[in-house]
Each structure stands twice: as C-alpha cells, then as structure tokens.
Design an enzyme around this catalytic site. Structure first.
Site, PDB file in Angstrom:
ATOM      1  CB  SER A 147      -0.782  -0.195   1.193  1.00 17.42           C
ATOM      2  OG  SER A 147      -1.706  -0.980   1.017  1.00 17.42           O
ATOM      3  CB  VAL A 148       4.296   2.308   1.208  1.00 20.54           C
ATOM      4  CG1 VAL A 148       4.449   2.344   2.540  1.00 20.54           C
ATOM      5  CG2 VAL A 148       4.872   1.231   0.459  1.00 20.54           C
TER       6      VAL A 148
END
Lengths: 567, 107
Positions: free
Chosen positions: A295-296
């Site tokens: 998700s980063v």
C-alpha cells in the site's frame, strides 16, 4: 797533513763545481726541468679535474631509490583514506598491525615452529604451513596477518628463529557494526571489495604501499549521521524483539539534497569481520533486494492521478463494487461501505479506489509517471548498483490494478523512497547519495507541480492526524509527521506465503515544509498483545516510525511546532 | 714555485679533509632524517590508533546505554522552548539571549 790539505782542496773543488753548476746551468737542463714541472702540474690539474668532474657528476645524477631486496617478493597492500560521517566523526581508519612471516631458509626445526605457533594461533592451518616451510628456496611465507599486539608479543616470546614481523595496515571500524552495509568491507590486502570501501578504490583512489604508511589523502565524508544512524538501528533492533520479526530495514533521507542520513538492514553485518562469501541472509535490504511494497505504493498512484489532472482530492469514486481483473477479484481490506473521495481513498488505503484511478489514467500515463520518478530504470549510488526493479511483463488491466497498490512490481526500498521524496522536494527527481553534498542542488528534471506537492503533503499529514487514517500511531507531538502505511504479502517460492507480510511505513516531516523522509520496513512481524494480535503496518511500523522521529528530529534541528508557533 | 706547490698540497689536503667531513656529515644527517621520519611515522600511526580508540569509546552503541543508566533520555518535543521566551531571564544569560535575538532580527 798533506792528506788533510788534499781533502780540503777536494772539498773546495767540489764546492766550486757545485757553485758553477748552480750559477751557470746549461740551457738544455733548464728546459728539461721546465717540461717536468709542466707535466707534473698538468698531471695534478688533470687529477683534480677528474675528481671535480666525478664529484659534479655524482651531485648531478639523481640518487637511485633505495629498494630492499627483502621487500621485493612481498605483496603490496593498500593505504586508504579515512571514512567520516557528515559531522566528521570517524567511521573507518587504517591502523598499523603486526603481521607474522617466516623465512623458510632460516627455520631450523619445521615441526617445532608449527607446533609452538599452533599454541598461540589456534586457527592456523598446520598442514599447509608445514608444506610451505618445506620449500627452502623461498625466502618469504605469510603465517598470520593483522595480529593484535598482544598475540604478536606471545609469538615473539616463543623465540623461534626464522620468524619475523612486518607492520601492515589494517582497516578498523571504531563504531563496530554501525552502518556495516553502507561501509562494505576490505580484503586481506586492504583493498575495498564492497560498499563505500569499493567506491573508494574505484573513484577516490588508494595508494599501494610496502610498509605501514598511512594515507595522506583527505577523508571521505559520507552523508550519514552517526547519531541518526544509531537511533535508526536501535529502534529497528527494539522492533525486531517487540514484534518478533525475521528482519527489519530502514532509512532516513534528506528530501532537499537526496543525502542518505541513515540506512540500516537487519541482520546487520560487521565490516571488520567480512564473511567473504555473499550471504543472502545478510543482504542489504535497502538497496540490494527488491520487494513488493504494497500500500505505500498508493502514494505514487494518487500523486499520478493528481498531477496528471485525472482527479482532485475531493473527486468522489464509488469503491463499493470489487474490481474484476481476469480471474482475480480485487476488494478492500476494510470496505467503507460508501463512495470515497480521492483523499479518503488514500487515508482508507482503498485498493479498489487506487485501481480505479490507475485504470482511468491508463497504462501509458501510469508507466510514464513511474518512469519520470526514476522507478522503472536502474539506479546507482556510491555503494554500488541498486537492485534493478522487477516490473510487470505487460501493462494490461490486471497488472495496472495490482501495480496501483504495490503488487506485481518489486523495487528496492531506497529507489522507492527516492521516488517518493521526489514528490515533496519541489526541485524534481531526487537522486540518493551516500556522500555529503553541502546542499548543492544540481539541475534536476521537474517531476510534479508544486500544487501536487502541496496536495500530497496535506494527504500525508491527514493520514496521520485524521480519526480514520491508518498512520495515527506515527504521530509525534510537535514534529508534524505525515505518512503512509503498507502491509504487503511476502512473496515466497511459488506464490505468497500465508500470514507473512512486509509491513512498512513511509513518513515525512515536518509536513508544512517536508525536509526528511523515513522508511521503516518490518519483515514477517507477528501479532502481539500490544498490537491486538494484528500484523498490519499501522500497529507496528507506524509506532516504530514515531519513536524514530522522536529521537532524530532534535538531532536534525527540526523545531517542534509548539515553539515554532510562539516564534 | 715552491710556494705554489705547498699551496696546492695544502689545498688538496684541506679539500680532502673537508670532503671527508662533508660526506661523514651527510651520512649522519641522512641517518638523522631517517630516524626523524621513523619517529614521525610512528607518531602518525599512534595518533591513528588514539583517534580510533576515541571513536570506539564514543560510539553511540556504548554511550546510549551509559546515558540511559544515568537517567538521560532523548529530548521530548515539550522540552524545547523558543529563544524569545528565555529573553526574560535575569542576569548575563538573559542579556546574551536578548543580544542574539536582536542580532538575528537585524539580519
């Protein structure tokens, strides 16, 4: 009487004769004498002239360099410049250490030498040494190099003939294992084989020496800050035991200059004791390995959507219906159950939302944007080439969706952090460096507009301060932290490992004028009582980041906002 | 003529003596230079050892637990304060801070 008279007469006669000869020398005798004088004089002049000429020639010819015959067969070693951190604190230096060698021709009793030496040097290869000492034609055999003074004294005390010491340069790392991956290592001849040490050999220069002569070159000043580096290593070490992880890594980056202030990877390596063999377990996770970061990565997708003018932070998307890509269904971990704005897609970390944005942009713009950030090409720093990114083979619908939330694309954490920092620095594409740059900003390619930078900074900050943001536990009062969580399934052989994740937190501070970026990765963390059994980044990587920033912000001179407001 | 010879002989002997003395002196100086160089190199190596030892003793891995043992901790945000709020301090310290502030404002 008569005889006496005649004697006197004789004498007189003689006197007269001599007197005659002196007062009246004949012309022939005189010239012969002159010739003799001249010859003697010329001879003397010639002799003196010869001496003078010889003296002159001796004085004029350059003195031949003295070279000891004994030094000839000895392998050269290298004297290296020191390595210091950005504030001048010593990280690596050369020290003189005694090395033991033998002259086989002088060794009287081979067995005695080997046996007695083995009592002091237990790691000695006895069979090998016995074999080497057998060859009496050799005059030089290394026995042990880089001994400590105490061991050298004990060898000396054995009193064995044919053994002697030479001072040699040895690399010492006074800070121990600190920044071991960055520094790299040297071989037995003091030649750099990895990391910054190799960079020194290739680009800075080392000097070949026969004795323990220290380098006169200026020290190599790194971008690392020992204090920040220690804080990072200490916090990661604590995190490993707190969350029972199999590894951890982290870095601190200066957003303005691209300087790496700290870079650590656990398990650590000791630069003073290189293993010699490349060991995958201790590979530098920051630059020598690639990971699907999860998700980063949405940071980049959202930035792309904002910068390409596809959406505004307030644009609404209906994320309730899962996305179909071939035989996969992409849904959200926690469904919001309502349409979300782009800002909320970021703070809720919605896979469906970022997937929709990527689909709307199309493969060309998505690829083009990642390329502009320098994420698709190879990257090189002073410690060597960063592990090349692993990209999707084709940019079809499925790849586009998975890439938007950081799966199906694996990059080295340093390359990812540099790309993310480029979003905030206002100068353009950031090139990470391990050398101190003194703030010299060179011409860079502008990547995102100032407006996008501001919007991204706001999103980062709101993800930490908003009630439903995932980065809540990363906040540190006063330092305006912003960031994004990432919990990615860990790829193993033949698919993803069950219940194994890489949890990470990408943060920047102070968010009103982003200056520093931190990236913390925890490998395979386990749920604990503290995290409520969770293994997501918001419960482990985020609080680790908060502790890290609490320690490093004062060192970096970031003024807490409580005070900044009163100034 | 005899004077010339005598002078030449004297000159020869003197220059021979001087030459001998000079070469002797040169050798002595060379030895001295070498010994000085050895001392310098040894001192340089000693300095390197001392520097390394100092850095080894000052390494954060060692200082950190020692400082914590003494009850010291990393500074908390609330422990910072603005210089302007310290300007009210009495005595020399306050005056110094006020002067610094005035200087930074005029810049």
């Amino acid at each position: 009487m008569c005889s006496a008279t005649s004697e006197t007469q004789l004498t007189r006669h003689d006197d007269v004769a001599v007197g005659e000869a002196r007062s009246l020398p004949s012309n022939g005798r005189l010239s012969r004498q002159r010739v003799a004088h001249t010859v003697v004089l010329l001879g003397a002049i010639a002799a003196f002239g010869g001496v003078a000429a010889q003296l002159l020639s001796l004085g004029m010819t350059p003195r031949p360099v003295m070279a000891l015959a004994a030094a000839e067969p000895i392998a050269t070693s290298y004297s290296r410049p020191d390595i210091i951190d950005r504030n001048g604190r010593l990280l690596a230096t050369d020290l003189e250490a005694p090395s033991l060698f033998a002259d086989p021709a002088m060794v009287l009793d081979r067995d005695e030498v080997v046996e007695k030496l083995a009592t002091v040097l237990p790691e000695l290869n006895q069979a090998d040494l016995r074999h080497q000492l057998l060859d009496k034609n050799r005059r030089f055999v290394w026995i042990a190099r880089g001994l400590s003074p105490a061991v050298a004294q004990r060898v000396h005390n054995l009193g064995l003939p044919g053994l002697a010491f030479r001072g040699e340069l040895r690399r010492a790392y006074p800070a121990g294992m600190l920044a071991g991956h960055v520094l790299g290592a040297v071989n037995i001849d003091n030649k750099g084989v990895s990391g910054i040490e190799k960079y020194i050999d290739d680009d800075v220069g080392v000097d070949a020496v026969h004795s323990a002569r220290l380098s006169t070159r200026a020290p190599v000043r790194l971008s690392l800050d020992i204090g920040v580096q220690h804080a990072l290593e200490d916090e990661l070490d604590t995190a490993i035991s707190r969350f029972h992880t199999t590894g951890a890594a982290g870095l601190v980056l200066d957003i303005k200059t691209g300087e790496v202030l700290a870079s650590a990877s656990f398990p650590r390596v000791d630069p003073g004791r290189p293993s010699g063999q490349p060991d995958t377990a201790v590979l530098d996770k920051i630059s020598a390995s690639t990971f699907e970061l999860g998700s980063v990565f949405k940071t980049l997708t959202i930035a792309m959507a904002l910068d390409e003018g596809i959406a505004k932070p307030s644009s609404m998307y209906d994320v309730r219906t899962p996305l179909q890509a071939g035989r996969y269904t992409i849904s959200d971990f926690h469904s919001a159950g309502r349409p979300l704005s782009v800002a909320e897609i970021f703070t809720h970390s919605s896979n469906v939302g970022t997937g929709m944005l990527a689909l709307q942009a199309g493969p060309q713009r998505m690829k083009g944007f990642l390329d502009k950030l320098g994420l698709l090409g190879s990257m090189k720093t002073e410690t060597g080439a960063i592990s090349a990114p692993q990209l999707p083979r084709a940019w079809e619908r499925a790849e586009l969706i998975t890439t938007s939330y950081g799966h199906g694309i694996a990059v080295a954490p340093l390359q990812f952090a540099a790309a993310s920092a480029s979003l905030f620095n206002g100068h353009g594409r950031l090139v990470p460096t391990f050398l101190r740059t003194d703030g010299a900003a060179h011409d860079r390619q502008i990547v995102v507009t100032a407006e996008t930078s501001r919007q991204m900074a706001r999103l980062f900050r709101s993800n930490v301060i908003d009630q439903d943001g995932t980065g809540e536990r990363a906040d540190v009062v006063g330092y305006r932290v912003g960031g994004k969580t990432g919990t990615a399934d860990l790829a193993g052989s033949g698919g993803y490992k069950a219940k194994s994740v890489i949890s990470s937190f990408l943060a920047a501070f102070p968010m009103d004028a982003p200056r520093y970026m931190t990236f913390v990765l925890l490998f395979e963390p386990n749920g604990t009582a503290e995290t409520g059994g969770q293994r997501t980044a918001s419960t482990n990587a985020a609080p680790v980041t908060a502790r890290l920033i609490t320690r490093i912000a004062p060192q970096l001179g970031v003024v807490p906002v409580l005070i900044a407001a009163t100034q | 003529m005899r004077l010339l010879n005598l002078t030449a002989i004297c000159f020869a002997i003197t220059s021979a003596l001087m030459l001998y003395g000079l070469s002797y002196e040169t050798r002595r100086l060379e030895a001295e230079v070498q010994s000085k160089e050895r001392t310098a190199q040894k001192t340089r190596n000693d300095i390197a050892v001392l520097k390394a030892e100092r850095s080894h003793l000052a390494r954060p891995e060692r200082i950190d637990p020692l400082a914590r043992h003494l009850g010291l901790l990393p500074p908390k945000p609330e422990q910072f304060t603005a210089p302007s709020s310290l300007a009210v301090l009495p005595g020399e310290i306050g005056a110094e801070i006020r002067a610094d502030l005035a200087a930074s404002r005029s810049r």
